[in-house]
Design a protein around this motif. Structure first.
Motif, PDB file in Angstrom:
ATOM      1  N   GLY A  49      23.013 -33.858 -29.253  1.00 13.86           N
ATOM      2  CA  GLY A  49      24.351 -33.538 -28.767  1.00 13.86           C
ATOM      3  C   GLY A  49      24.870 -34.781 -28.074  1.00 13.86           C
ATOM      4  N   LYS A  50      24.971 -34.711 -26.741  1.00 21.39           N
ATOM      5  CA  LYS A  50      25.506 -35.844 -25.977  1.00 21.39           C
ATOM      6  C   LYS A  50      24.432 -36.860 -25.598  1.00 21.39           C
TER       7      LYS A  50
ATOM      8  N   ILE B 194      17.731 -37.300 -23.358  1.00 21.60           N
ATOM      9  CA  ILE B 194      16.943 -37.945 -24.402  1.00 21.60           C
ATOM     10  C   ILE B 194      16.643 -39.390 -24.043  1.00 21.60           C
TER      11      ILE B 194
ATOM     12  N   ALA C 291      28.223 -25.423 -31.385  1.00 20.33           N
ATOM     13  CA  ALA C 291      27.195 -26.198 -30.675  1.00 20.33           C
ATOM     14  C   ALA C 291      27.715 -27.510 -30.097  1.00 20.33           C
TER      15      ALA C 291
ATOM     16  N   PRO D 264      26.343 -32.597 -18.212  1.00 17.65           N
ATOM     17  CA  PRO D 264      27.099 -33.436 -19.149  1.00 17.65           C
ATOM     18  C   PRO D 264      26.568 -33.418 -20.581  1.00 17.65           C
TER      19      PRO D 264
ATOM     20  N   THR E  71      26.206 -30.951 -24.572  1.00 15.22           N
ATOM     21  CA  THR E  71      26.860 -30.000 -25.478  1.00 15.22           C
ATOM     22  C   THR E  71      26.220 -28.625 -25.305  1.00 15.22           C
TER      23      THR E  71
ATOM     24  N   ILE F 252      20.849 -25.407 -33.977  1.00 16.90           N
ATOM     25  CA  ILE F 252      21.780 -24.454 -33.362  1.00 16.90           C
ATOM     26  C   ILE F 252      23.201 -24.786 -33.823  1.00 16.90           C
TER      27      ILE F 252
ATOM     28  N   LEU G 219      25.481 -40.141  -9.774  1.00 15.88           N
ATOM     29  CA  LEU G 219      26.237 -39.965 -11.011  1.00 15.88           C
ATOM     30  C   LEU G 219      26.908 -41.241 -11.513  1.00 15.88           C
TER      31      LEU G 219
ATOM     32  N   PHE H 122      15.635 -38.679 -10.258  1.00 16.45           N
ATOM     33  CA  PHE H 122      16.508 -39.391 -11.189  1.00 16.45           C
ATOM     34  C   PHE H 122      16.019 -40.829 -11.315  1.00 16.45           C
TER      35      PHE H 122
END
Ligand SMILES: Cc1cc2nc3c(=O)[nH]c(=O)nc-3n(C[C@H](O)[C@H](O)[C@H](O)COP(=O)(O)OP(=O)(O)OC[C@H]3O[C@@H](n4cnc5c(N)ncnc54)[C@H](O)[C@@H]3O)c2cc1C
Length: 318
Positions: free
Chosen positions: A66-67, A71, A103, A129, A131, A187, A219, A267
Protein backbone atom coordinates in the motif's frame (compact mmCIF):
# COMPACT_ATOMS: atom_id res chain seq x y z
CA UNK A 1 13.66 -11.65 -20.10
CA UNK A 2 14.77 -8.01 -20.42
CA UNK A 3 12.80 -5.69 -18.13
CA UNK A 4 11.61 -3.44 -20.94
CA UNK A 5 10.30 -6.46 -22.82
CA UNK A 6 8.57 -7.67 -19.65
CA UNK A 7 6.90 -4.27 -19.22
CA UNK A 8 5.80 -4.27 -22.88
CA UNK A 9 4.30 -7.75 -22.47
CA UNK A 10 2.34 -6.53 -19.44
CA UNK A 11 1.02 -3.51 -21.32
CA UNK A 12 0.06 -5.80 -24.20
CA UNK A 13 -2.22 -7.80 -21.89
CA UNK A 14 -3.87 -4.62 -20.62
CA UNK A 15 -1.87 -4.04 -17.44
CA UNK A 16 -1.19 -0.30 -17.33
CA UNK A 17 0.72 2.05 -15.00
CA UNK A 18 3.83 -0.12 -15.37
CA UNK A 19 7.17 1.30 -14.20
CA UNK A 20 10.58 -0.27 -14.74
CA UNK A 21 13.45 -0.12 -12.20
CA UNK A 22 11.34 1.95 -9.84
CA UNK A 23 13.23 3.08 -6.69
CA UNK A 24 11.38 1.51 -3.75
CA UNK A 25 12.67 4.25 -1.45
CA UNK A 26 9.99 6.38 -3.11
CA UNK A 27 7.34 3.92 -1.94
CA UNK A 28 8.53 3.54 1.65
CA UNK A 29 7.83 5.94 4.51
CA UNK A 30 11.33 5.05 5.80
CA UNK A 31 12.74 6.20 2.43
CA UNK A 32 14.83 3.04 2.10
CA UNK A 33 15.04 0.56 -0.76
CA UNK A 34 16.69 -0.14 -4.09
CA UNK A 35 14.89 -0.58 -7.41
CA UNK A 36 12.05 -2.96 -8.12
CA UNK A 37 12.31 -4.60 -11.55
CA UNK A 38 8.67 -3.69 -12.17
CA UNK A 39 6.09 -1.68 -10.22
CA UNK A 40 2.44 -1.60 -11.25
CA UNK A 41 -0.19 0.66 -9.75
CA UNK A 42 -3.34 -1.39 -9.33
CA UNK A 43 -6.26 0.18 -11.20
CA UNK A 44 -8.93 -2.55 -11.31
CA UNK A 45 -9.54 -6.17 -10.38
CA UNK A 46 -9.37 -7.66 -13.87
CA UNK A 47 -5.95 -6.16 -14.68
CA UNK A 48 -4.72 -7.33 -11.27
CA UNK A 49 -5.95 -10.84 -12.13
CA UNK A 50 -4.03 -10.68 -15.42
CA UNK A 51 -0.92 -9.44 -13.60
CA UNK A 52 -1.17 -12.31 -11.12
CA UNK A 53 -1.57 -14.90 -13.90
CA UNK A 54 1.40 -13.37 -15.77
CA UNK A 55 3.66 -13.50 -12.70
CA UNK A 56 2.64 -17.12 -12.15
CA UNK A 57 3.23 -18.11 -15.78
CA UNK A 58 6.72 -16.58 -15.85
CA UNK A 59 7.50 -17.57 -12.26
CA UNK A 60 8.21 -13.97 -11.21
CA UNK A 61 7.85 -13.03 -7.52
CA UNK A 62 4.97 -10.60 -6.95
CA UNK A 63 4.39 -8.62 -3.79
CA UNK A 64 1.57 -6.29 -2.82
CA UNK A 65 2.05 -3.00 -1.03
CA UNK A 66 0.00 0.00 0.00
CA UNK A 67 1.74 3.15 1.23
CA UNK A 68 4.85 1.30 2.39
CA UNK A 69 4.46 2.69 5.91
CA UNK A 70 5.23 -0.63 7.60
CA UNK A 71 7.85 -2.02 5.25
CA UNK A 72 11.62 -2.22 5.00
CA UNK A 73 12.76 -2.82 1.43
CA UNK A 74 16.22 -4.17 0.72
CA UNK A 75 18.98 -1.89 -0.55
CA UNK A 76 19.06 -4.32 -3.49
CA UNK A 77 15.39 -3.70 -4.22
CA UNK A 78 13.21 -6.49 -5.63
CA UNK A 79 13.82 -8.95 -8.45
CA UNK A 80 10.15 -9.14 -9.21
CA UNK A 81 6.94 -7.15 -9.46
CA UNK A 82 5.38 -4.79 -6.92
CA UNK A 83 1.60 -4.37 -7.19
CA UNK A 84 0.89 -1.09 -5.44
CA UNK A 85 -2.53 -0.15 -4.09
CA UNK A 86 -3.31 3.54 -3.87
CA UNK A 87 -5.38 6.36 -5.31
CA UNK A 88 -6.19 4.45 -8.52
CA UNK A 89 -8.10 1.81 -6.52
CA UNK A 90 -9.84 3.80 -3.82
CA UNK A 91 -13.61 3.94 -4.18
CA UNK A 92 -15.77 4.32 -1.08
CA UNK A 93 -19.52 3.73 -0.73
CA UNK A 94 -21.43 4.62 2.41
CA UNK A 95 -24.87 3.48 3.50
CA UNK A 96 -25.97 4.29 7.05
CA UNK A 97 -23.19 3.04 9.33
CA UNK A 98 -21.80 0.74 6.60
CA UNK A 99 -18.72 1.54 4.57
CA UNK A 100 -17.58 -0.43 1.53
CA UNK A 101 -14.08 0.76 0.70
CA UNK A 102 -11.35 -0.32 -1.71
CA UNK A 103 -7.96 -1.46 -0.42
CA UNK A 104 -6.15 1.57 -1.84
CA UNK A 105 -8.07 4.13 0.22
CA UNK A 106 -5.81 6.37 2.29
CA UNK A 107 -6.76 5.68 5.92
CA UNK A 108 -6.67 9.29 7.20
CA UNK A 109 -9.08 10.22 4.39
CA UNK A 110 -11.40 7.32 5.22
CA UNK A 111 -11.48 8.36 8.89
CA UNK A 112 -12.35 11.92 7.86
CA UNK A 113 -15.06 10.75 5.49
CA UNK A 114 -16.58 8.42 8.09
CA UNK A 115 -16.62 11.23 10.66
CA UNK A 116 -18.31 13.63 8.25
CA UNK A 117 -21.05 11.02 7.66
CA UNK A 118 -21.48 10.38 11.39
CA UNK A 119 -19.91 6.90 11.41
CA UNK A 120 -18.01 6.16 14.60
CA UNK A 121 -15.68 3.23 15.23
CA UNK A 122 -12.65 3.82 13.01
CA UNK A 123 -11.46 7.15 14.41
CA UNK A 124 -8.78 5.28 16.38
CA UNK A 125 -7.01 4.97 13.00
CA UNK A 126 -6.78 8.76 12.60
CA UNK A 127 -3.25 9.63 11.51
CA UNK A 128 -2.19 6.09 10.54
CA UNK A 129 -0.41 6.86 7.27
CA UNK A 130 -1.31 3.75 5.27
CA UNK A 131 -3.94 2.27 2.99
CA UNK A 132 -6.97 0.32 4.15
CA UNK A 133 -5.48 -2.88 2.65
CA UNK A 134 -2.29 -2.46 4.69
CA UNK A 135 -4.29 -1.66 7.82
CA UNK A 136 -6.37 -4.82 7.44
CA UNK A 137 -3.31 -6.98 6.69
CA UNK A 138 -1.69 -5.66 9.90
CA UNK A 139 -5.00 -5.46 11.82
CA UNK A 140 -3.65 -2.05 12.73
CA UNK A 141 -5.16 0.62 14.92
CA UNK A 142 -4.49 2.48 18.13
CA UNK A 143 -5.72 2.85 21.71
CA UNK A 144 -6.27 -0.90 22.08
CA UNK A 145 -8.53 -0.89 19.03
CA UNK A 146 -7.96 -2.52 15.65
CA UNK A 147 -9.57 -2.27 12.23
CA UNK A 148 -10.73 -5.89 12.60
CA UNK A 149 -13.17 -4.73 15.32
CA UNK A 150 -15.35 -3.02 12.70
CA UNK A 151 -14.66 -5.32 9.73
CA UNK A 152 -17.68 -7.34 8.58
CA UNK A 153 -16.46 -8.77 5.27
CA UNK A 154 -13.43 -8.73 3.03
CA UNK A 155 -13.19 -9.39 -0.67
CA UNK A 156 -9.81 -10.75 -1.67
CA UNK A 157 -8.05 -12.42 -4.59
CA UNK A 158 -6.80 -15.91 -3.85
CA UNK A 159 -3.60 -17.27 -5.38
CA UNK A 160 -5.54 -18.58 -8.39
CA UNK A 161 -6.85 -15.10 -9.09
CA UNK A 162 -10.39 -15.88 -7.90
CA UNK A 163 -12.32 -13.25 -5.94
CA UNK A 164 -13.30 -14.68 -2.56
CA UNK A 165 -15.62 -13.16 0.03
CA UNK A 166 -14.53 -13.67 3.62
CA UNK A 167 -16.38 -13.20 6.89
CA UNK A 168 -14.78 -11.43 9.83
CA UNK A 169 -14.19 -14.82 11.46
CA UNK A 170 -12.35 -16.09 8.40
CA UNK A 171 -10.01 -13.08 8.64
CA UNK A 172 -8.73 -14.50 11.98
CA UNK A 173 -8.05 -11.07 13.46
CA UNK A 174 -6.07 -10.85 16.67
CA UNK A 175 -3.65 -8.24 18.04
CA UNK A 176 -1.79 -6.85 14.95
CA UNK A 177 -2.40 -10.15 13.19
CA UNK A 178 -4.70 -11.45 10.46
CA UNK A 179 -5.02 -14.44 8.15
CA UNK A 180 -3.59 -12.26 5.35
CA UNK A 181 -0.16 -12.51 6.99
CA UNK A 182 -0.31 -16.29 6.70
CA UNK A 183 -2.10 -16.94 3.40
CA UNK A 184 -1.50 -15.72 -0.11
CA UNK A 185 -4.49 -13.38 -0.41
CA UNK A 186 -4.68 -9.91 -1.90
CA UNK A 187 -7.15 -7.69 -0.07
CA UNK A 188 -9.38 -5.88 -2.57
CA UNK A 189 -12.19 -4.32 -0.61
CA UNK A 190 -13.65 -4.22 2.89
CA UNK A 191 -17.08 -3.85 4.42
CA UNK A 192 -16.72 -1.96 7.69
CA UNK A 193 -19.61 -1.46 10.06
CA UNK A 194 -19.42 1.39 12.54
CA UNK A 195 -22.10 2.96 14.71
CA UNK A 196 -23.91 6.24 14.22
CA UNK A 197 -22.90 9.27 16.26
CA UNK A 198 -22.80 13.06 15.92
CA UNK A 199 -20.12 14.02 13.35
CA UNK A 200 -18.75 16.66 15.72
CA UNK A 201 -18.26 14.12 18.53
CA UNK A 202 -16.34 11.82 16.19
CA UNK A 203 -14.28 14.71 14.79
CA UNK A 204 -13.38 15.83 18.30
CA UNK A 205 -12.15 12.34 19.23
CA UNK A 206 -10.10 12.15 16.03
CA UNK A 207 -8.59 15.60 16.63
CA UNK A 208 -7.57 14.58 20.18
CA UNK A 209 -5.93 11.42 18.84
CA UNK A 210 -4.08 13.39 16.16
CA UNK A 211 -2.86 15.95 18.70
CA UNK A 212 -1.52 13.22 20.96
CA UNK A 213 0.23 11.47 18.06
CA UNK A 214 1.84 14.75 17.00
CA UNK A 215 3.16 15.22 20.51
CA UNK A 216 4.34 11.60 21.02
CA UNK A 217 5.76 10.55 17.64
CA UNK A 218 8.69 11.90 15.58
CA UNK A 219 6.54 12.64 12.56
CA UNK A 220 8.96 14.99 10.82
CA UNK A 221 11.64 12.41 10.00
CA UNK A 222 11.12 9.36 7.74
CA UNK A 223 10.19 6.31 9.82
CA UNK A 224 8.09 3.15 9.70
CA UNK A 225 5.97 3.72 12.81
CA UNK A 226 6.56 1.33 15.70
CA UNK A 227 9.49 -0.91 14.88
CA UNK A 228 8.67 -3.48 17.59
CA UNK A 229 5.30 -5.00 18.53
CA UNK A 230 3.73 -4.67 21.89
CA UNK A 231 3.89 -8.36 22.85
CA UNK A 232 1.45 -8.91 25.80
CA UNK A 233 3.85 -11.23 27.68
CA UNK A 234 6.77 -8.79 27.41
CA UNK A 235 4.43 -5.90 28.23
CA UNK A 236 3.42 -7.62 31.45
CA UNK A 237 7.02 -8.29 32.43
CA UNK A 238 8.71 -5.04 31.37
CA UNK A 239 6.26 -2.62 29.70
CA UNK A 240 5.88 -1.43 26.10
CA UNK A 241 8.86 -1.61 23.72
CA UNK A 242 9.39 2.17 23.71
CA UNK A 243 9.83 2.20 27.49
CA UNK A 244 12.08 -0.88 27.45
CA UNK A 245 14.37 0.62 24.80
CA UNK A 246 14.44 4.00 26.52
CA UNK A 247 15.32 2.40 29.86
CA UNK A 248 18.16 0.56 28.14
CA UNK A 249 19.57 4.01 27.36
CA UNK A 250 19.24 3.56 23.61
CA UNK A 251 17.51 6.79 22.60
CA UNK A 252 19.76 8.53 20.10
CA UNK A 253 21.72 5.34 19.27
CA UNK A 254 22.78 5.67 15.64
CA UNK A 255 24.09 3.34 12.96
CA UNK A 256 24.76 4.90 9.57
CA UNK A 257 21.77 7.01 8.59
CA UNK A 258 19.34 5.50 11.11
CA UNK A 259 18.82 6.54 14.71
CA UNK A 260 16.62 5.49 17.63
CA UNK A 261 14.38 8.52 17.92
CA UNK A 262 15.09 10.77 20.90
CA UNK A 263 11.33 11.53 20.89
CA UNK A 264 9.98 7.94 21.04
CA UNK A 265 12.33 4.97 21.45
CA UNK A 266 10.14 2.54 19.47
CA UNK A 267 10.70 4.70 16.38
CA UNK A 268 13.84 4.52 14.27
CA UNK A 269 14.21 7.62 12.14
CA UNK A 270 16.12 8.06 8.91
CA UNK A 271 18.38 11.04 9.55
CA UNK A 272 19.75 10.90 6.01
CA UNK A 273 20.96 8.13 3.72
CA UNK A 274 19.68 5.27 5.93
CA UNK A 275 19.93 1.81 4.37
CA UNK A 276 18.42 -1.61 4.99
CA UNK A 277 21.88 -2.68 6.17
CA UNK A 278 21.75 0.07 8.83
CA UNK A 279 18.26 -1.10 9.83
CA UNK A 280 19.39 -4.72 10.22
CA UNK A 281 22.39 -3.70 12.34
CA UNK A 282 20.50 -1.23 14.52
CA UNK A 283 17.53 -3.54 15.12
CA UNK A 284 19.88 -6.46 15.91
CA UNK A 285 21.83 -4.29 18.36
CA UNK A 286 18.67 -3.09 20.15
CA UNK A 287 17.37 -6.67 20.41
CA UNK A 288 20.68 -7.97 21.80
CA UNK A 289 20.97 -5.23 24.42
CA UNK A 290 17.31 -5.62 25.47
CA UNK A 291 17.61 -9.41 25.65
CA UNK A 292 20.62 -9.11 27.95
CA UNK A 293 18.68 -6.72 30.21
CA UNK A 294 15.24 -8.33 30.41
CA UNK A 295 15.57 -11.84 28.94
CA UNK A 296 13.05 -11.28 26.13
CA UNK A 297 13.64 -10.90 22.39
CA UNK A 298 11.67 -7.96 21.02
CA UNK A 299 9.73 -8.86 17.88
CA UNK A 300 9.31 -6.55 14.91
CA UNK A 301 6.06 -5.08 13.65
CA UNK A 302 7.79 -3.77 10.52
CA UNK A 303 7.90 -6.18 7.57
CA UNK A 304 11.06 -6.85 5.58
CA UNK A 305 10.83 -7.62 1.87
CA UNK A 306 13.76 -9.69 0.57
CA UNK A 307 15.08 -9.12 -2.97
CA UNK A 308 13.41 -12.46 -3.83
CA UNK A 309 10.01 -11.22 -2.64
CA UNK A 310 9.65 -13.00 0.71
CA UNK A 311 7.90 -10.90 3.38
CA UNK A 312 8.00 -11.43 7.14
CA UNK A 313 8.59 -9.42 10.32
CA UNK A 314 12.14 -8.03 10.16
CA UNK A 315 13.47 -9.94 13.20
CA UNK A 316 12.86 -13.25 11.40
CA UNK A 317 15.71 -12.38 9.00
CA UNK A 318 18.20 -11.38 11.71
C1 LIG B 1 4.37 7.69 11.50
C2 LIG B 1 3.70 6.34 11.52
C3 LIG B 1 2.76 6.06 12.49
C4 LIG B 1 2.12 4.81 12.52
N1 LIG B 1 1.19 4.57 13.48
C5 LIG B 1 0.55 3.38 13.51
C6 LIG B 1 -0.46 3.12 14.50
O1 LIG B 1 -0.79 3.96 15.33
N2 LIG B 1 -1.07 1.91 14.48
C7 LIG B 1 -0.75 0.96 13.55
O2 LIG B 1 -1.35 -0.13 13.58
N3 LIG B 1 0.21 1.17 12.61
C8 LIG B 1 0.86 2.35 12.57
N4 LIG B 1 1.83 2.58 11.62
C9 LIG B 1 2.24 1.50 10.70
C10 LIG B 1 1.51 1.51 9.34
O3 LIG B 1 1.10 2.81 8.99
C11 LIG B 1 0.31 0.58 9.36
O4 LIG B 1 0.72 -0.75 9.61
C12 LIG B 1 -0.45 0.64 8.03
O5 LIG B 1 -1.68 0.01 8.21
C13 LIG B 1 0.28 -0.02 6.88
O6 LIG B 1 -0.43 0.31 5.68
P1 LIG B 1 0.34 0.47 4.30
O7 LIG B 1 -0.65 0.73 3.24
O8 LIG B 1 1.43 1.47 4.43
O9 LIG B 1 0.94 -0.99 4.16
P2 LIG B 1 2.38 -1.38 3.61
O10 LIG B 1 3.42 -0.90 4.55
O11 LIG B 1 2.49 -1.00 2.19
O12 LIG B 1 2.28 -2.96 3.73
C14 LIG B 1 2.27 -3.58 5.00
C15 LIG B 1 1.99 -5.07 4.79
O13 LIG B 1 0.67 -5.21 4.28
C16 LIG B 1 0.67 -5.95 3.06
N5 LIG B 1 -0.38 -5.39 2.22
C17 LIG B 1 -0.58 -4.08 1.92
N6 LIG B 1 -1.67 -3.94 1.16
C18 LIG B 1 -2.18 -5.18 0.96
C19 LIG B 1 -3.30 -5.69 0.24
N7 LIG B 1 -4.13 -4.91 -0.43
N8 LIG B 1 -3.51 -7.04 0.25
C20 LIG B 1 -2.67 -7.87 0.93
N9 LIG B 1 -1.59 -7.43 1.61
C21 LIG B 1 -1.35 -6.10 1.64
C22 LIG B 1 2.08 -5.76 2.49
O14 LIG B 1 2.45 -6.85 1.67
C23 LIG B 1 2.92 -5.70 3.76
O15 LIG B 1 3.27 -6.99 4.19
C24 LIG B 1 2.47 3.82 11.56
C25 LIG B 1 3.43 4.11 10.58
C26 LIG B 1 4.04 5.35 10.55
C27 LIG B 1 5.05 5.64 9.48
Amino acid sequence: MKLKKLADKLRAIGVNNVKVKEPLSMHSSWKIGGPSDILVEVADVSSLQRLLAFAKEYDIPLIVIGKGSNILFSDEGLRGIVAKFGKAFANVKIDGANIIADAGVWVPLLVKLAASRGIAGIEHAAGIPGTLGGLIYMNGGSLQQSIGDTTKRIWALDENGKVVEMTRKECEFSYRSSVFQRKNLIILRAHLEGSLDEPNNIRRRAIDILAERKHKFPLKQPNCGSVFTNNPEIYKAAGPPGKIIEEAGLKGLRIGGLMVSPVHANFIVNVGGGTSKDAFELVAKIRDIVYKRIGYWLECEVRYVTPEGDIAPLHKFI
